[in-house]
Write a protein that holds these residues in place. Sequence first.
Motif, PDB file in Angstrom:
ATOM      1  N   LEU A   1       0.831  -1.201   0.000  1.00  0.00           N
ATOM      2  CA  LEU A   1       0.000   0.000   0.000  1.00  0.00           C
ATOM      3  C   LEU A   1       0.866   1.251   0.000  1.00  0.00           C
ATOM      4  CD1 LEU A   1      -2.636   1.541   0.188  1.00  0.00           C
ATOM      5  CD2 LEU A   1      -2.677   1.079   2.645  1.00  0.00           C
ATOM      6  N   ALA A   2       1.939   1.249   0.775  1.00  0.00           N
ATOM      7  CA  ALA A   2       2.831   2.411   0.835  1.00  0.00           C
ATOM      8  C   ALA A   2       3.463   2.687  -0.524  1.00  0.00           C
ATOM      9  CB  ALA A   2       3.904   2.183   1.888  1.00  0.00           C
ATOM     10  N   LYS A   3       3.952   1.631  -1.173  1.00  0.00           N
ATOM     11  CA  LYS A   3       4.589   1.832  -2.480  1.00  0.00           C
ATOM     12  C   LYS A   3       3.570   2.243  -3.537  1.00  0.00           C
ATOM     13  CE  LYS A   3       8.156  -0.628  -3.764  1.00  0.00           C
ATOM     14  NZ  LYS A   3       9.083  -1.657  -4.308  1.00  0.00           N
ATOM     15  N   SER A   4       2.380   1.642  -3.495  1.00  0.00           N
ATOM     16  CA  SER A   4       1.333   2.028  -4.437  1.00  0.00           C
ATOM     17  C   SER A   4       0.937   3.490  -4.254  1.00  0.00           C
ATOM     18  CB  SER A   4       0.099   1.130  -4.251  1.00  0.00           C
ATOM     19  OG  SER A   4      -0.993   1.592  -5.014  1.00  0.00           O
ATOM     20  N   SER A   5       0.831   3.925  -3.008  1.00  0.00           N
ATOM     21  CA  SER A   5       0.489   5.322  -2.733  1.00  0.00           C
ATOM     22  C   SER A   5       1.571   6.257  -3.255  1.00  0.00           C
ATOM     23  CB  SER A   5       0.295   5.531  -1.228  1.00  0.00           C
ATOM     24  OG  SER A   5      -0.763   4.734  -0.740  1.00  0.00           O
ATOM     25  N   ALA A   6       2.838   5.870  -3.066  1.00  0.00           N
ATOM     26  CA  ALA A   6       3.948   6.689  -3.555  1.00  0.00           C
ATOM     27  C   ALA A   6       3.920   6.783  -5.075  1.00  0.00           C
ATOM     28  CB  ALA A   6       5.276   6.108  -3.079  1.00  0.00           C
ATOM     29  N   GLN A   7       3.703   5.651  -5.752  1.00  0.00           N
ATOM     30  CA  GLN A   7       3.664   5.656  -7.213  1.00  0.00           C
ATOM     31  C   GLN A   7       2.553   6.553  -7.742  1.00  0.00           C
ATOM     32  OE1 GLN A   7       3.367   1.347  -7.568  1.00  0.00           O
ATOM     33  NE2 GLN A   7       5.343   1.261  -8.606  1.00  0.00           N
ATOM     34  N   GLN A   8       1.375   6.450  -7.147  1.00  0.00           N
ATOM     35  CA  GLN A   8       0.252   7.243  -7.622  1.00  0.00           C
ATOM     36  C   GLN A   8       0.447   8.732  -7.342  1.00  0.00           C
ATOM     37  OE1 GLN A   8      -3.794   5.487  -7.156  1.00  0.00           O
ATOM     38  NE2 GLN A   8      -2.745   3.930  -5.947  1.00  0.00           N
ATOM     39  N   ALA A   9       0.991   9.046  -6.167  1.00  0.00           N
ATOM     40  CA  ALA A   9       1.263  10.452  -5.854  1.00  0.00           C
ATOM     41  C   ALA A   9       2.275  11.033  -6.836  1.00  0.00           C
ATOM     42  CB  ALA A   9       1.768  10.576  -4.420  1.00  0.00           C
ATOM     43  N   LEU A  10       3.299  10.261  -7.168  1.00  0.00           N
ATOM     44  CA  LEU A  10       4.300  10.721  -8.120  1.00  0.00           C
ATOM     45  C   LEU A  10       3.715  10.875  -9.518  1.00  0.00           C
ATOM     46  CD1 LEU A  10       7.331   8.600  -6.898  1.00  0.00           C
ATOM     47  CD2 LEU A  10       7.132  11.100  -6.761  1.00  0.00           C
TER      48      LEU A  10
END
Length: 406
Positions: free
Chosen positions: A185-194
């Motif tokens: 979830l953390a990595k997915s959130s980072a990817q989407q924010a970027l």
Amino acid sequence: MHWTAIYPCAFRRCQDRYLPVRSLLKPPHLQSFSSLYAGASSIDPSTYSGGIDAEPLHRYRVSGYHPIALGDSFKDGRYKVLHKLGWGGYSTVWAAKDLSNQAYVALKFSVAKPQKENRELEVLRALARLDSGESGSRHVMQLLDHFHVEGPNGKHGCSVLEFLGPSVTDVLEMRFADERLPARLAKSSAQQALAGLAYLHKHKIGHGDLHTRNLAFLRQPEIGAVTRKDGKPLEPGLPAYLVRPTSYPADVSLSQQQIKIIDFGESFLDDDVPTTLHTPLLDYRVDLWSAGCLIFELIVGQPPLDSIMATPVTVVQQMLETASDKLPERWQQKWQAIDGARTENETENNLQEWLEETYFDGVRRQDMTREEIVKLGALLRKLLRFEPSARASVHEILQDPWLKNE
């Protein structure tokens, strides 16, 4: 030198909210709430009580909040207020229903600010004019409508926005006792924010306030088709599908949830960037340092800087320990004048050490290997640089092996 030019979104906790360090330094392009209301008529706070924890009553004054009640309708009855979503220093936000299409929306009512330009609205309107088919646009909050309301406290702008779910910070507080997201979830959130940030930067828009409270989950119903195990048609009394009740369970299914960047109150267009004390014009690259801090926090569960009892001097000292490059020569004299007890040469970068120490703390979940955390440190060093021109672009970060490898 104004340190917010190079580190615009260092955070300190205050009543469960993250506040930019620039609020400590008060650059001249940001007005304080008290100065906004200088000379305005006010109420005596000791005279009234609301009985619940909500926005301060003293802000309901001339040039302040617009008084709103549940069930109120706006724009000729089109929008009906259903519930309160939140409030800030310059607005209150309400859940409402758009009766023209039966859709749920968010109404953001700004304080009455005569002769004060609404930069947020300008940016949102610019975004609305762009091609919504671009991939990154799905990760940026959209403006649906805008109108004005005349009230006892003045003329208020109201932005009609997408109705989104809780912020990343809210999900952390509600669902994760150790305040650390699962790795997926953390990595997915980072990817989407970027991805959303890359879209903004492509169109020369700076967000100016990127952090976990300004990332929100999209409320997408989880639907399960109803079928017969023998393949026969459904009986008339059965629904075609089931809908899971709205909630955000603490499981990895959240990694499939869509994230959007919200709150453009500090945003700016490239041709209308804010100025700060002692610095030239900023540009959208201020978001790159913030992106590094955001990724650190998403993975570790805390910001990279210890901001308890923070002062400008202690924040900058930690920046010197975190940044992967040296303090530029043009700023060193100003720093020495601020803190003559130390010199920049005495400070060593300890980002990787601090990253590993905080992630492998023996208390919170550890879903990533040490090798992954080392790769993460290499990514963060590309963003956490004093020189804006030396920071990696969002597009470059999205191609980094740490984000590419699931």
